[in-house]
Write an enzyme that holds these catalytic residues in place. Structure first.
Site, PDB file in Angstrom:
ATOM      1  N   ASN A 122      36.810  32.316  34.269  1.00  0.00           N
ATOM      2  CA  ASN A 122      35.741  33.243  33.887  1.00  0.00           C
ATOM      3  C   ASN A 122      36.006  33.703  32.454  1.00  0.00           C
ATOM      4  O   ASN A 122      36.824  34.597  32.227  1.00  0.00           O
ATOM      5  CB  ASN A 122      35.715  34.454  34.821  1.00  0.00           C
ATOM      6  CG  ASN A 122      34.684  35.491  34.364  1.00  0.00           C
ATOM      7  OD1 ASN A 122      33.923  35.248  33.439  1.00  0.00           O
ATOM      8  ND2 ASN A 122      34.674  36.642  35.021  1.00  0.00           N
ATOM      9  N   THR A 154      32.716  29.736  34.652  1.00  0.00           N
ATOM     10  CA  THR A 154      31.588  30.452  35.262  1.00  0.00           C
ATOM     11  C   THR A 154      30.667  30.930  34.149  1.00  0.00           C
ATOM     12  O   THR A 154      31.115  31.365  33.079  1.00  0.00           O
ATOM     13  CB  THR A 154      32.076  31.647  36.097  1.00  0.00           C
ATOM     14  OG1 THR A 154      32.882  32.483  35.277  1.00  0.00           O
ATOM     15  CG2 THR A 154      32.889  31.189  37.294  1.00  0.00           C
ATOM     16  N   ASP A 181      39.982  39.765  40.189  1.00  0.00           N
ATOM     17  CA  ASP A 181      39.717  39.649  41.625  1.00  0.00           C
ATOM     18  C   ASP A 181      38.264  39.279  41.922  1.00  0.00           C
ATOM     19  O   ASP A 181      37.966  38.738  42.987  1.00  0.00           O
ATOM     20  CB  ASP A 181      40.033  40.980  42.313  1.00  0.00           C
ATOM     21  CG  ASP A 181      41.530  41.268  42.294  1.00  0.00           C
ATOM     22  OD1 ASP A 181      42.313  40.345  42.564  1.00  0.00           O
ATOM     23  OD2 ASP A 181      41.909  42.413  41.986  1.00  0.00           O
ATOM     24  N   ASP A 272      36.090  54.763  39.786  1.00  0.00           N
ATOM     25  CA  ASP A 272      35.932  53.333  39.466  1.00  0.00           C
ATOM     26  C   ASP A 272      34.577  53.035  38.838  1.00  0.00           C
ATOM     27  O   ASP A 272      34.487  52.364  37.811  1.00  0.00           O
ATOM     28  CB  ASP A 272      35.998  52.503  40.768  1.00  0.00           C
ATOM     29  CG  ASP A 272      37.396  52.018  41.059  1.00  0.00           C
ATOM     30  OD1 ASP A 272      38.286  52.327  40.263  1.00  0.00           O
ATOM     31  OD2 ASP A 272      37.589  51.333  42.092  1.00  0.00           O
ATOM     32  N   GLY A 454      35.454  45.827  43.942  1.00  0.00           N
ATOM     33  CA  GLY A 454      34.865  45.881  42.603  1.00  0.00           C
ATOM     34  C   GLY A 454      33.346  45.808  42.592  1.00  0.00           C
ATOM     35  O   GLY A 454      32.725  45.935  41.543  1.00  0.00           O
TER      36      GLY A 454
HETATM   37  N1  LIG Z   1      29.924  33.899  32.214  1.00  0.00           N
HETATM   38  C1  LIG Z   1      29.870  35.091  32.779  1.00  0.00           C
HETATM   39  N2  LIG Z   1      29.232  36.122  32.174  1.00  0.00           N
HETATM   40  C2  LIG Z   1      29.177  37.342  32.719  1.00  0.00           C
HETATM   41  N3  LIG Z   1      29.747  37.663  33.895  1.00  0.00           N
HETATM   42  C3  LIG Z   1      30.397  36.691  34.543  1.00  0.00           C
HETATM   43  C4  LIG Z   1      30.498  35.372  34.024  1.00  0.00           C
HETATM   44  N4  LIG Z   1      31.216  34.624  34.878  1.00  0.00           N
HETATM   45  C5  LIG Z   1      31.541  35.439  35.901  1.00  0.00           C
HETATM   46  N5  LIG Z   1      31.050  36.671  35.708  1.00  0.00           N
HETATM   47  C6  LIG Z   1      31.227  37.869  36.548  1.00  0.00           C
HETATM   48  O1  LIG Z   1      32.348  38.599  36.065  1.00  0.00           O
HETATM   49  C7  LIG Z   1      32.838  39.421  37.111  1.00  0.00           C
HETATM   50  C8  LIG Z   1      34.293  39.768  36.896  1.00  0.00           C
HETATM   51  O2  LIG Z   1      35.083  38.678  37.025  1.00  0.00           O
HETATM   52  P1  LIG Z   1      36.668  38.605  37.084  1.00  0.00           P
HETATM   53  O3  LIG Z   1      37.074  38.310  38.461  1.00  0.00           O
HETATM   54  O4  LIG Z   1      37.131  37.584  36.096  1.00  0.00           O
HETATM   55  O5  LIG Z   1      37.231  39.991  36.549  1.00  0.00           O
HETATM   56  P2  LIG Z   1      37.415  41.400  37.208  1.00  0.00           P
HETATM   57  O6  LIG Z   1      38.772  41.872  36.875  1.00  0.00           O
HETATM   58  O7  LIG Z   1      37.026  41.345  38.652  1.00  0.00           O
HETATM   59  O8  LIG Z   1      36.344  42.267  36.480  1.00  0.00           O
HETATM   60  P3  LIG Z   1      36.183  42.688  34.951  1.00  0.00           P
HETATM   61  O9  LIG Z   1      34.859  42.101  34.502  1.00  0.00           O
HETATM   62  O10 LIG Z   1      36.154  44.185  35.000  1.00  0.00           O
HETATM   63  O11 LIG Z   1      37.341  42.142  34.198  1.00  0.00           O
HETATM   64  C9  LIG Z   1      32.556  38.659  38.379  1.00  0.00           C
HETATM   65  O12 LIG Z   1      31.928  39.515  39.298  1.00  0.00           O
HETATM   66  C10 LIG Z   1      31.609  37.544  37.958  1.00  0.00           C
HETATM   67  O13 LIG Z   1      30.460  37.488  38.762  1.00  0.00           O
END
Ligand SMILES: Nc1ncnc2c1ncn2[C@@H]1O[C@H](COP(=O)(O)OP(=O)(O)OP(=O)(O)O)[C@@H](O)[C@H]1O
Length: 492
Positions: A122, A154, A181, A272, A454
């Site tokens: 991601n 993603t 996560d 949060d 989350g």
């Molecule tokens: N290319 C993208 N652009 C924007 N959001 C995305 C993309 N790919 C994935 N996501 C979303 O980003 C969110 C967070 O993903 P990730 O698991 O990497 O980090 P996190 O620690 O849970 O959250 P944070 O965004 O706060 O770091 C996921 O819910 C996912 O749906």
């Protein structure tokens, strides 16, 4: 030569080879130790230290990780930074080269390590560093271990869930999330909505920390004393050990969500989610907004009911199963497209006769209600120090009331788990749980937020961004645990 009595120490292959220009004995024993006598006895534990090997002409290059600092590579300690190191040896004949190559391959294959992995990255998670972490740590180590990877970046929210729900799993030995996560939760939800969910959910999943919340990988690595770093996470996946993980099904009428980390209502959810307005502050936003919430402490009316784990039967008061009528219409139901509608082809939740279990109940008001599946909520939050990955229970942490000063010191105890020892905290394990959330005590027109893994599941009336409904209504919801349903790559 004297033969060892212990069968584990029997040589699989033993021969004289050239290392650094000198001829020396080299032995691979049945217990997977590669012993070489080159300027003193040296030994590599294949299972732990050897990533893979390649044949280069008449030589064999062993790709290993050893404890930093050079000396004492025998029996690497489980703690401490590991560094990549190659060991090259040259067998004295072609036959010997082939034998070494064959026996090393056989031994490494016998370890059941993954050979083909589907890797989600991601690029927008956390500090947007996942792509760099992939290039710097993930790819090089997988290449060294001869693991074939299929990369998938993603591109939008729920993309990983979509891919996991239709991926041809026969092509892979595991799925890896280079993310926080959030992507892991999406993958689990995607696997469980497949028609073949029963087979699909057995697919081992690995996580490499690259998000804001890395609670699952922190919990995995910390359970054996490893620091939560990307190389440690990748090595864990390469070694291929697995452990099962409980999955909780959160159900509200037609809607369900599969949770592997936590559910929060009250103080923790408010901090949060509402602190998002201070995102520009970075990670300080949690402390800053947390302090504000403590100074203007809210309490919520409501009720929680639960089926206690053995040993916790005295908590709360006896009650009957509180969620018999799940079909009641609800005026504040979310819109069709926002709902995660029950899919009749996917996993439907654990097969538990909830009605006939011994239910207990605790009534509010509450400051905070928090359920946890694994110990760490994020890298700095040891939310539920007694939580186990697959004990079939969720850890429930309840705070009904607490003086503000005590609450402040309690919040600082979140990083070492000492908050659960506070007399203001009730800490127990439950098999199933029903939440009946109510409004704030001081402002009855305002409700709260329910947050899981989350994701905002429900935003009640008058909450931050309440016009953006979550997939569920701010109303009664039920949670039941399915013991060890999912599988994770794990250090042990
Ligand atoms: N290319 C993208 N652009 C924007 N959001 C995305 C993309 N790919 C994935 N996501 C979303 O980003 C969110 C967070 O993903 P990730 O698991 O990497 O980090 P996190 O620690 O849970 O959250 P944070 O965004 O706060 O770091 C996921 O819910 C996912 O749906």
């Amino acid at each position: 030569m004297e033969q060892p009595e212990n069968p584990a120490e029997q040589p699989i292959v033993s021969d004289r080879v050239i290392i650094n220009g000198s001829e020396t004995p080299l032995t691979l024993t049945a217990d997977g130790k590669l012993r070489m006598r080159e300027r003193g006895q040296r030994c590599l534990t294949v299972e732990k230290e050897v990533l893979g090997f390649v044949t280069e002409g008449s030589k064999i290059r062993i790709r290993a990780v050893v404890k930093g600092g050079g000396a004492g590579i025998c029996c690497v300690a489980s703690k401490g930074a590991l560094v990549r190191k190659d060991f090259v040896f040259q067998p004295l004949s072609n036959d010997s080269l082939n034998l070494w190559s064959q026996k090393l391959r056989q031994y490494i294959d016998s370890l059941g390590r993954p050979k083909r992995l589907f890797v989600f990255v991601n690029p927008f998670g956390g500090k947007k560093s996942a792509s760099k972490i992939f290039v710097d740590h993930v790819k090089p180590l997988f290449d060294d271990a001869n693991v074939h990877i299929t990369l998938h970046e993603t591109q939008y929210q729920l993309h990983a869930k979509e891919v996991a729900s239709s991926l041809d799993l026969s092509k892979y030995d595991g799925i890896v999330c280079v993310s926080g996560d959030g992507i892991l939760v999406e993958v689990i939800n995607g696997l469980l909505e497949r028609e073949d969910w029963e087979a699909a959910i057995k697919m081992p999943i690995g996580v490499v920390p690259a998000g804001t919340g890395n609670g699952m990988v922190k919990s995995l690595l910390d359970s054996v004393g490893y620091p939560c770093t990307a190389p440690n996470a990748v090595l864990t996946i390469i070694r291929g050990h697995k452990r099962s993980l409980d999955v909780a099904t959160i159900l509200q009428r037609e809607t369900k969500f599969f949770s592997i980390l936590m559910l929060a209502w009250g103080l923790v959810a408010d901090i949060d989610i509402e602190s998002e307005k201070y995102r520009w502050m970075g990670s300080a936003r949690i402390d800053f907004y947390g302090l504000q919430r403590i100074l203007h402490l809210r309490q919520y009316n409501g009720c929680v009911s639960f089926v206690p784990a053995p040993g916790f039967e005295t908590y709360g008061e006896p009650t009957s199963y509180p969620n018999k009528s799940t079909g009641k219409p609800d005026s504040c139901n979310p819109s069709e497209e926002e709902s995660i509608k029950v899919r009749h082809h996917g996993y439907q939740g654990p097969n538990i006769d909830l009605e006939n279990l011994e239910w207990r109940t605790i009534s509010g008001p509450f400051v905070s209600v928090w359920l946890h599946n694994v110990p760490w909520g994020s890298e700095g939050t040891l939310a539920a120090p007694d939580a186990k990955f697959s004990d079939g229970y969720l850890d429930l942490i309840i705070m009904r009331d607490c003086p503000q000063l005590a609450l402040m010191s309690l919040m600082t105890g979140l990083n070492d788990g000492s908050h659960v020892k506070s007399p203001h905290v009730t800490y127990l394990k439950v098999k199933a749980f029903v939440l009946e959330p109510g409004p704030q005590t001081k402002e009855p027109t305002k409700e709260g937020i329910i947050d899981s893994d989350g994701e905002v599941l429900a935003r009640g009336k008058g909450t931050y961004k309440c016009d953006q409904k979550g997939p569920m209504a701010y109303d009664k919801l039920q949670i039941a645990v399915h013991q060890g349903l999912a599988t994770l790559f794990s250090p042990l």
